[in-house]
Design an enzyme around this catalytic site. Sequence first.
Site, PDB file in Angstrom:
ATOM      1  CE1 TYR A 152    -106.194  73.676   5.980  1.00  0.00           C
ATOM      2  CE2 TYR A 152    -105.055  72.837   7.986  1.00  0.00           C
ATOM      3  CZ  TYR A 152    -105.665  72.457   6.663  1.00  0.00           C
ATOM      4  OH  TYR A 152    -105.530  71.366   6.182  1.00  0.00           O
ATOM      5  CE  LYS A 196    -109.103  71.658   6.894  1.00  0.00           C
ATOM      6  NZ  LYS A 196    -110.074  71.250   5.995  1.00  0.00           N
TER       7      LYS A 196
HETATM    8  P1  NAP Z   1    -104.889  69.680  -2.504  1.00  0.00           P
HETATM    9  O1  NAP Z   1    -104.043  68.545  -3.104  1.00  0.00           O
HETATM   10  O2  NAP Z   1    -104.247  71.068  -2.450  1.00  0.00           O
HETATM   11  O3  NAP Z   1    -106.293  69.848  -3.217  1.00  0.00           O
HETATM   12  C1  NAP Z   1    -107.276  70.813  -3.004  1.00  0.00           C
HETATM   13  C2  NAP Z   1    -108.392  70.451  -3.714  1.00  0.00           C
HETATM   14  O4  NAP Z   1    -109.474  71.573  -3.353  1.00  0.00           O
HETATM   15  C3  NAP Z   1    -108.477  70.480  -5.060  1.00  0.00           C
HETATM   16  O5  NAP Z   1    -109.419  69.621  -5.673  1.00  0.00           O
HETATM   17  C4  NAP Z   1    -109.029  71.837  -5.393  1.00  0.00           C
HETATM   18  O6  NAP Z   1    -109.457  71.988  -6.736  1.00  0.00           O
HETATM   19  C5  NAP Z   1    -110.147  72.139  -4.309  1.00  0.00           C
HETATM   20  N1  NAP Z   1    -110.198  73.632  -4.137  1.00  0.00           N
HETATM   21  C6  NAP Z   1    -109.377  74.531  -3.768  1.00  0.00           C
HETATM   22  N2  NAP Z   1    -109.834  75.668  -3.618  1.00  0.00           N
HETATM   23  C7  NAP Z   1    -111.083  75.439  -3.823  1.00  0.00           C
HETATM   24  C8  NAP Z   1    -112.412  76.473  -4.024  1.00  0.00           C
HETATM   25  N3  NAP Z   1    -112.244  77.687  -3.764  1.00  0.00           N
HETATM   26  N4  NAP Z   1    -113.497  75.870  -4.440  1.00  0.00           N
HETATM   27  C9  NAP Z   1    -113.732  74.495  -4.617  1.00  0.00           C
HETATM   28  N5  NAP Z   1    -112.468  73.476  -4.655  1.00  0.00           N
HETATM   29  C10 NAP Z   1    -111.294  74.178  -4.133  1.00  0.00           C
HETATM   30  O7  NAP Z   1    -105.221  69.196  -0.991  1.00  0.00           O
HETATM   31  P2  NAP Z   1    -105.159  68.060  -0.069  1.00  0.00           P
HETATM   32  O8  NAP Z   1    -103.971  68.033   0.597  1.00  0.00           O
HETATM   33  O9  NAP Z   1    -105.685  66.827  -0.952  1.00  0.00           O
HETATM   34  O10 NAP Z   1    -106.265  68.160   1.203  1.00  0.00           O
HETATM   35  C11 NAP Z   1    -107.837  67.855   0.852  1.00  0.00           C
HETATM   36  C12 NAP Z   1    -108.311  68.196   2.287  1.00  0.00           C
HETATM   37  O11 NAP Z   1    -107.607  67.510   3.525  1.00  0.00           O
HETATM   38  C13 NAP Z   1    -108.269  69.667   2.629  1.00  0.00           C
HETATM   39  O12 NAP Z   1    -109.507  70.081   3.138  1.00  0.00           O
HETATM   40  C14 NAP Z   1    -107.089  69.842   3.677  1.00  0.00           C
HETATM   41  O13 NAP Z   1    -107.343  70.725   4.537  1.00  0.00           O
HETATM   42  C15 NAP Z   1    -107.284  68.577   4.255  1.00  0.00           C
HETATM   43  N6  NAP Z   1    -105.963  68.111   4.873  1.00  0.00           N
HETATM   44  C16 NAP Z   1    -104.835  67.821   4.223  1.00  0.00           C
HETATM   45  C17 NAP Z   1    -103.614  67.453   4.735  1.00  0.00           C
HETATM   46  C18 NAP Z   1    -102.509  66.999   4.129  1.00  0.00           C
HETATM   47  O14 NAP Z   1    -101.468  67.069   4.669  1.00  0.00           O
HETATM   48  N7  NAP Z   1    -102.436  67.064   2.967  1.00  0.00           N
HETATM   49  C19 NAP Z   1    -103.613  67.280   6.316  1.00  0.00           C
HETATM   50  C20 NAP Z   1    -104.982  67.675   6.830  1.00  0.00           C
HETATM   51  C21 NAP Z   1    -106.003  67.965   6.098  1.00  0.00           C
HETATM   52  P3  NAP Z   1    -108.657  72.386  -8.050  1.00  0.00           P
HETATM   53  O15 NAP Z   1    -107.673  70.964  -8.353  1.00  0.00           O
HETATM   54  O16 NAP Z   1    -109.627  72.827  -9.039  1.00  0.00           O
HETATM   55  O17 NAP Z   1    -107.586  73.475  -7.835  1.00  0.00           O
END
Ligand code: NAP
Length: 245
Positions: A152, A156
């Site tokens: 990851y 990133k």
């Molecule tokens: P999340 O709640 O797990 O949601 C993930 C999203 O990505 C969902 O819409 C999912 O679609 C989609 N997805 C997963 N696998 C996929 C694939 N193979 N092809 C296309 N779409 C896919 O994630 P989140 O926490 O909101 O994170 C969103 C972004 O922010 C990510 O890039 C993550 O790395 C980044 N981020 C998050 C955090 C955090 O603390 N949460 C911190 C830093 C960065 P489905 O609903 O259809 O499965």
Amino acid sequence: MRKALVTGSSRGIGKAIALELARRGYALAVHYAGNQAAAEATAAEAKSLGAPQVVVLGADLSNPQAAQKLVAEAHAALGGLEVLVNNAGITRDTLLIRMKDEDWDAVIATNLSAIFHTTREAIKLMMRAKWGRVINITSVVGILGNPGQANYVAAKAGLIGFTKAVAKEYATRGITVNAVAPGFIESDMTAKLPEAVVAEYLRQIPAGRLGRPEEVAKAVAFLASEDAAYITGQTLCVDGGLTPH
Ligand code: NAP
């Protein structure tokens, strides 16, 4: 009326970004991988908040052809595409010596290669329009590193480099390319973390709390706006002060 595609907008941060853009009057392509019902719910909420047009598109972005097709479909359905938010992402956390090839490949494919495929397609369209915004959702761990997340973190950190390179290529063409690096944000992704890990993060975050998806969405909406025209190649941390600069 600006037209935007937000990948992974069925849930979490992507959903908050789609809803913030809806409030600001964007036409939207809401995207999901498997969770169509959640994407339809995001779309309905986006319409109720003022998005003039909303389409829902499914694609597994770990598949290069599907990633490219998604951009073409969003462009065709909305009649243009000026803003691409590369938000979809996954984790397959484990220590390096236990990490399987599949864990590495899945995360690199979804969190890095997919962004190459969607962005290459979108930039061609933006060049024709002589205006565009690409916003890549990276993570503070791409700057700081994090144990148990070699795949990851590599993806990133790669995304931050990709952002800088592409920003320089298209800076004269009215296209900006930036990254937003969330810290630890309340979402399904962080809900999976053990309590002790969350407590340790909280200890390190100067703001003393996790962030909210809406707080990331506001930063993305700013970078998508006309007001951010002279900002490109940057990584904006939305992390409660966690990352030193
Ligand atoms: P999340 O709640 O797990 O949601 C993930 C999203 O990505 C969902 O819409 C999912 O679609 C989609 N997805 C997963 N696998 C996929 C694939 N193979 N092809 C296309 N779409 C896919 O994630 P989140 O926490 O909101 O994170 C969103 C972004 O922010 C990510 O890039 C993550 O790395 C980044 N981020 C998050 C955090 C955090 O603390 N949460 C911190 C830093 C960065 P489905 O609903 O259809 O499965």
